[in-house]
Design a protein around this motif. Structure first.
Motif, PDB file in Angstrom:
ATOM      1  N   CYS A 127      55.722  63.439  32.211  1.00  0.00           N
ATOM      2  CA  CYS A 127      54.764  64.301  32.978  1.00  0.00           C
ATOM      3  C   CYS A 127      55.619  65.311  33.377  1.00  0.00           C
ATOM      4  O   CYS A 127      56.352  65.171  34.599  1.00  0.00           O
ATOM      5  N   LEU A 128      55.561  66.502  32.956  1.00  0.00           N
ATOM      6  CA  LEU A 128      56.217  67.790  33.242  1.00  0.00           C
ATOM      7  C   LEU A 128      55.512  68.931  33.875  1.00  0.00           C
ATOM      8  O   LEU A 128      54.426  69.024  33.676  1.00  0.00           O
ATOM      9  N   CYS A 129      55.867  69.280  35.266  1.00  0.00           N
ATOM     10  CA  CYS A 129      55.170  70.057  36.021  1.00  0.00           C
ATOM     11  C   CYS A 129      55.886  71.401  36.062  1.00  0.00           C
ATOM     12  O   CYS A 129      57.052  71.427  36.336  1.00  0.00           O
ATOM     13  N   LEU A 130      55.302  72.719  36.325  1.00  0.00           N
ATOM     14  CA  LEU A 130      56.067  73.777  36.366  1.00  0.00           C
ATOM     15  C   LEU A 130      55.170  74.841  37.175  1.00  0.00           C
ATOM     16  O   LEU A 130      53.973  75.010  36.863  1.00  0.00           O
ATOM     17  N   SER A 131      55.796  75.548  37.990  1.00  0.00           N
ATOM     18  CA  SER A 131      55.164  76.801  38.720  1.00  0.00           C
ATOM     19  C   SER A 131      55.732  78.047  37.918  1.00  0.00           C
ATOM     20  O   SER A 131      56.606  78.094  37.742  1.00  0.00           O
ATOM     21  N   LEU A 132      54.874  78.968  37.592  1.00  0.00           N
ATOM     22  CA  LEU A 132      55.097  80.385  36.963  1.00  0.00           C
ATOM     23  C   LEU A 132      54.624  81.431  37.582  1.00  0.00           C
ATOM     24  O   LEU A 132      53.591  81.519  38.336  1.00  0.00           O
ATOM     25  N   ARG A 133      55.567  82.489  37.572  1.00  0.00           N
ATOM     26  CA  ARG A 133      55.549  83.611  38.322  1.00  0.00           C
ATOM     27  C   ARG A 133      55.956  84.681  37.459  1.00  0.00           C
ATOM     28  O   ARG A 133      56.736  84.351  36.685  1.00  0.00           O
ATOM     29  N   ASP A 141      62.717  69.285  24.953  1.00  0.00           N
ATOM     30  CA  ASP A 141      62.594  70.483  23.952  1.00  0.00           C
ATOM     31  C   ASP A 141      61.157  71.270  24.352  1.00  0.00           C
ATOM     32  O   ASP A 141      60.953  72.179  24.047  1.00  0.00           O
ATOM     33  N   LEU A 142      60.120  70.413  24.761  1.00  0.00           N
ATOM     34  CA  LEU A 142      58.968  70.968  25.266  1.00  0.00           C
ATOM     35  C   LEU A 142      59.027  72.073  26.209  1.00  0.00           C
ATOM     36  O   LEU A 142      58.772  73.392  26.324  1.00  0.00           O
ATOM     37  N   ALA A 143      59.860  71.957  27.117  1.00  0.00           N
ATOM     38  CA  ALA A 143      60.481  72.962  28.067  1.00  0.00           C
ATOM     39  C   ALA A 143      61.046  74.169  27.496  1.00  0.00           C
ATOM     40  O   ALA A 143      60.595  75.130  28.225  1.00  0.00           O
ATOM     41  N   ARG A 144      61.714  73.904  26.603  1.00  0.00           N
ATOM     42  CA  ARG A 144      62.307  75.068  25.932  1.00  0.00           C
ATOM     43  C   ARG A 144      61.174  75.992  25.404  1.00  0.00           C
ATOM     44  O   ARG A 144      61.332  77.203  25.232  1.00  0.00           O
ATOM     45  N   ARG A 145      60.270  75.313  24.614  1.00  0.00           N
ATOM     46  CA  ARG A 145      59.202  75.786  23.935  1.00  0.00           C
ATOM     47  C   ARG A 145      58.034  76.552  24.822  1.00  0.00           C
ATOM     48  O   ARG A 145      57.713  77.544  24.484  1.00  0.00           O
ATOM     49  N   GLY A 196      57.064  65.818  42.715  1.00  0.00           N
ATOM     50  CA  GLY A 196      57.350  66.965  43.452  1.00  0.00           C
ATOM     51  C   GLY A 196      58.967  67.288  43.364  1.00  0.00           C
ATOM     52  O   GLY A 196      59.231  68.470  43.711  1.00  0.00           O
ATOM     53  N   ALA A 197      59.726  66.393  42.946  1.00  0.00           N
ATOM     54  CA  ALA A 197      60.961  66.745  43.142  1.00  0.00           C
ATOM     55  C   ALA A 197      61.453  67.360  41.855  1.00  0.00           C
ATOM     56  O   ALA A 197      60.883  67.098  40.741  1.00  0.00           O
ATOM     57  N   PRO A 198      62.596  68.255  41.732  1.00  0.00           N
ATOM     58  CA  PRO A 198      62.974  68.893  40.806  1.00  0.00           C
ATOM     59  C   PRO A 198      63.651  67.721  39.957  1.00  0.00           C
ATOM     60  O   PRO A 198      64.365  66.878  40.353  1.00  0.00           O
ATOM     61  N   PRO A 199      63.453  67.965  38.458  1.00  0.00           N
ATOM     62  CA  PRO A 199      64.186  66.956  37.410  1.00  0.00           C
ATOM     63  C   PRO A 199      65.804  67.006  37.509  1.00  0.00           C
ATOM     64  O   PRO A 199      66.248  68.164  37.711  1.00  0.00           O
ATOM     65  N   GLU A 200      66.281  65.825  37.775  1.00  0.00           N
ATOM     66  CA  GLU A 200      67.548  65.868  37.578  1.00  0.00           C
ATOM     67  C   GLU A 200      68.111  65.774  36.087  1.00  0.00           C
ATOM     68  O   GLU A 200      67.278  65.618  35.184  1.00  0.00           O
ATOM     69  N   THR A 201      69.467  65.941  35.759  1.00  0.00           N
ATOM     70  CA  THR A 201      69.979  65.847  34.609  1.00  0.00           C
ATOM     71  C   THR A 201      69.382  64.898  33.619  1.00  0.00           C
ATOM     72  O   THR A 201      69.078  64.802  32.631  1.00  0.00           O
ATOM     73  N   GLY A 202      69.607  63.472  34.320  1.00  0.00           N
ATOM     74  CA  GLY A 202      69.163  62.563  33.387  1.00  0.00           C
ATOM     75  C   GLY A 202      67.493  62.285  33.140  1.00  0.00           C
ATOM     76  O   GLY A 202      67.172  61.642  31.979  1.00  0.00           O
ATOM     77  N   ASP A 203      66.925  63.117  34.074  1.00  0.00           N
ATOM     78  CA  ASP A 203      65.337  63.049  33.547  1.00  0.00           C
ATOM     79  C   ASP A 203      65.022  63.770  32.313  1.00  0.00           C
ATOM     80  O   ASP A 203      64.189  63.095  31.704  1.00  0.00           O
ATOM     81  N   TRP A 204      65.810  64.490  31.943  1.00  0.00           N
ATOM     82  CA  TRP A 204      65.614  65.377  30.925  1.00  0.00           C
ATOM     83  C   TRP A 204      65.770  64.374  29.535  1.00  0.00           C
ATOM     84  O   TRP A 204      65.290  64.922  28.317  1.00  0.00           O
ATOM     85  N   HIS A 205      66.508  63.435  29.574  1.00  0.00           N
ATOM     86  CA  HIS A 205      66.717  62.593  28.587  1.00  0.00           C
ATOM     87  C   HIS A 205      66.042  61.077  28.904  1.00  0.00           C
ATOM     88  O   HIS A 205      66.336  60.184  28.192  1.00  0.00           O
ATOM     89  N   ASP A 206      65.409  60.948  29.787  1.00  0.00           N
ATOM     90  CA  ASP A 206      64.723  59.571  30.279  1.00  0.00           C
ATOM     91  C   ASP A 206      63.410  59.658  29.137  1.00  0.00           C
ATOM     92  O   ASP A 206      62.301  60.430  29.319  1.00  0.00           O
ATOM     93  N   PRO A 207      63.265  58.630  28.410  1.00  0.00           N
ATOM     94  CA  PRO A 207      62.087  58.416  27.448  1.00  0.00           C
ATOM     95  C   PRO A 207      60.969  58.139  28.238  1.00  0.00           C
ATOM     96  O   PRO A 207      59.700  58.209  27.765  1.00  0.00           O
ATOM     97  N   GLU A 208      60.738  57.796  29.568  1.00  0.00           N
ATOM     98  CA  GLU A 208      59.642  57.307  30.400  1.00  0.00           C
ATOM     99  C   GLU A 208      59.320  58.749  31.032  1.00  0.00           C
ATOM    100  O   GLU A 208      58.377  58.577  31.579  1.00  0.00           O
TER     101      GLU A 208
END
Length: 703
Positions: free
Chosen positions: A603-609, A411-415, A588-600
């Motif tokens: 730490c979310l990182c992103l590059s913006l252009r 949800d944070l990623a969406r916001r 450094g790896a892209p999040p996989e589908t399961g990561d987005w639902h992992d309660p642990e």
């Protein structure tokens, strides 16, 4: 409509389709004696009018309307009740709660079905004849583009009632709000647009006055054209105009929070003050049984903007505040109620269509509170261009993430990316989402990190009122504490949340006082608290936090990637083949589908252009790498910086102030502190400077 002075006399005009007769009542200068009643003989369609030679500005007046009193048919005429002019530009006197204000006799067995014949004039404020002769000079609207806007919600009185830099005689007024200490503070934190809570003439509910309280917020409007006298020093309209002119001179826009969804007359058991006594069936939406009102607002009635003359009144009011008072836009309280048609919310309905085509109003900023309390009332994201919308999902999801709730990271990623799932349609911009952490109706930011439960006992409703849930956390104590560890943890979380706000796509909105650590003592519904509970506390402001907010605003201005109109969808750019949005885990790896639902996953990182669809002539190499870490200290793998550049840390929310820090070319990772936001930009490797005056890293200049 209303009273119009032409230099010789005054023309009075009022709408009623169903009245049998209307009288103009002229009062003495003190409003106590009715001097004359003048019948309105002229009628053009449903507009009644009369011209009275010799009357001057300052004359006090009101209306009386004759007609049938048959509530079971929706007709509530009562000639004994003095009625406030819906088009009154100025109001003198205040309401005195009395049973005589009601069209029926209080306590009668038949309730509102029986008529009360007592005269209500003694308890009613009076409309005042005015003329507009304010000298605006070279006043110009700042017209800040949406992508450069930082909104600031405040209350006229609450902002200055305790401000030591404001003259005591002007505290709590329009003139006090526009004094230099307040303007300097807004400049310090990067505000471009002040959003004032309701300033149109309003009244306090009877149940509040009987408890010694008031309707402090002002969401009980009864005069859509008149500034509320409570915010005037000498009762003159020019005071509001002077405030706006001073804000404009400082480069700050003024937006009004307006309440056209209902009026202060309430339900069928409410008083007869204006609209109800002039033409009840026109002004209000009535139920199938017309004795009762459709209540999509929770305030007893719903204004009938589907009626041409009611819609005209609302449009005339909006234009008046733009053309005569020079305001720069509006925030529509319970906006869905205004846009309802026969089938519910209608984005192509009369009200929205009228706004979009109006040559005056289509040039100002329009913000919707995209919900009401009626069926299907929650319409976040459904409003058409050019509306912006208050995004309560943003508030809740950001609070949940930093509180440490499991599963909040997706949800944070969406916001962070402008809530595209809600707003990316119909040619709307990402700036349509008005992002906020706190607003007037809820916890302040300080209370979000200080209280686990609301404490609204001062409202006299046994703590049953107020918003739930709050997604708040006392972080080891409930309310004030002297524990330094808890104080530091609270300060760190506030900085992380504020950094998130300014790093998100959309339009940021601050609540007054959040930048200085203001608390409402756990009250999340301070609507009736015209006292230090709701006033901004200037006794011990956290100016270090205010400077931090100022740096965030500077950083946002300096980096176009943080304030884009186009939505980001991780699409490759023609300029360099890089995706405009690139999510990463700490390793450094892209999040996989399961990561987005992992309660642990904390730490979310992103590059913006700049967005892939950005025109070539606007494309730049601006790139940021951001880290949002709600967990413990975390080693983060850094992406390679753009060719010829070095990564530079320009924000670390773990501390309130820091200089930019250029990383060595060989640096491949860094440690993200616990519960912190980090931002890195790319600095040319040709001339790295540790103490570069890069916008966004030092306090902004003032003046």
């Amino acid at each position: 409509m209303g009273a119009s002075f032409d230099g010789v006399g005054v023309n009075f005009a009022v709408f009623s389709a169903e009245a049998e007769a209307i009288e103009l009542c002229i009062f003495s200068p003190d409003g106590r004696r009715e001097l004359a009643r003048i019948p309105l003989r002229e009628r053009d369609g449903d507009i009644w009018h009369v011209y009275v030679a010799g009357l001057l500005p300052g004359t006090l007046y009101g209306w009386r309307a004759r007609g049938p009193y048959r509530p079971e048919e929706g007709l509530r005429f009562n000639h004994a009740k003095l009625l406030l002019d819906p088009y009154a530009r100025k109001v003198a006197g205040r309401f005195r709660w009395s049973d005589a204000l009601f069209g029926y006799r209080i306590g009668a067995a038949r309730a509102d079905l029986g008529m009360d014949s007592r005269d209500s004039a003694f308890a009613m404020p009076k409309a005042v004849v005015t003329e507009s002769d304010f000298s605006w000079g070279d006043d110009r609207p700042p017209r800040h583009p949406h992508d450069l806007s930082v909104n600031y919600e405040t209350h006229v009185k609450g902002m200055t009632a305790r401000h030591p830099g404001v003259d005591r005689k002007r505290r709590g007024t329009f003139l006090g709000l526009a004094t230099q200490p307040v303007l300097d503070h807004l400049d310090r934190i990067g505000v471009t647009t002040v959003q004032l809570m309701p300033v149109q003439h309003h009244m306090s509910d009877r149940f509040l006055t009987e408890k010694g309280l008031v309707n402090y917020w002002g969401y009980q409007t009864i005069g859509f054209f008149a500034p509320d006298p409570r915010y005037l020093c000498d009762g003159e309209i020019w005071e509001f105009q002077t405030m706006v002119r001073r804000f404009h001179a400082a480069g700050i826009e003024v937006i009004l929070d307006v309440v056209y969804n209902h009026t202060a007359e309430g339900s069928q058991l409410g008083p007869t003050l204006s609209f109800r006594g002039l033409d009840n069936r026109a002004y209000y939406r009535l139920a199938e049984n017309p004795r009762y009102y459709i209540d999509d607002t929770g305030c007893g009635n719903t204004l009938n903007t589907g009626h041409p003359m009611v819609l005209r009144m609302v449009m005339d009011s909006l234009r008046y505040w733009v053309e005569v008072m020079h305001v720069d836009g509006f925030r529509f309280d319970l906006g869905t109620a205004l846009a309802r048609g026969p089938q519910g919310f209608d984005p192509q309905g009369r009200f929205l269509a009228a706004l979009k085509q109006d040559p005056v109003l289509r040039e100002v900023k329009l913000i919707a509170e995209p919900w009401d309390l009626g069926p299907g009332g929650y319409q976040l994201g459904a409003w058409p261009h050019p509306f912006m919308e208050l995004n309560d999902r943003y508030r809740d999801d950001v609070r949940r993430f930093w509180k440490g709730d499991a599963g909040a990271i997706s949800d944070l990623a969406r916001r962070l990316t402008g809530s595209a799932e809600r707003f990316d349609h119909g040619g709307r911009a990402a700036t349509a989402s008005v992002n906020f952490l706190a607003s007037h109706d809820g916890f302040t930011l300080q209370d979000v990190v200080s209280y686990s439960k609301k404490s609204n006992w001062a409202n006299g409703e046994e703590n049953r009122d107020g918003h739930e849930p709050n997604h708040s956390d006392g972080m080891g104590a409930e309310g004030p504490t002297s524990n330094p560890a808890i104080l530091e943890a609270r300060a760190r979380r506030k900085r992380a949340m504020l950094a998130t706000l300014f790093l998100s796509q959309g339009t940021p909105m601050l609540l007054a006082g959040d930048e200085t650590g203001n608390s409402q003592q756990g009250n999340n519904n301070a609507y009736a608290q015209d006292n230090p509970i709701a006033w901004v506390d200037w006794d011990r402001p956290e100016m270090e936090l205010a400077d931090f907010v100022g740096r965030l605003a500077e950083m946002r201005r300096a980096h176009p990637v943080l304030r884009q109109k186009l939505f980001l969808h991780a699409q490759a750019r023609a300029l360099d083949g890089k995706p405009d949005l690139d999510w990463r885990r700490a390793d450094g790896a892209p999040p996989e589908t399961g990561d987005w639902h992992d309660p642990e996953f904390r730490c979310l990182c992103l590059s913006l252009r700049l967005a892939s669809e950005t025109p070539a002539y606007s494309m730049s190499g601006d790139v940021l790498f951001a880290i949002f870490n709600s967990g413990g200290p975390q080693e983060v793998r850094l992406p390679d910086p753009p060719a010829g550049t070095l990564w530079r840390v320009i924000l670390d929310s773990a501390t309130a102030a820091q200089a930019p820090r250029v990383l060595a070319a060989a640096t491949r990772s860094l440690t993200a502190p616990a519960e912190a936001v980090l931002v890195l930009d790319a600095l040319s490797a040709a001339e790295p400077r540790e103490n570069s005056p890069m916008p966004g890293t030092f306090p902004p200049a003032t003046g």
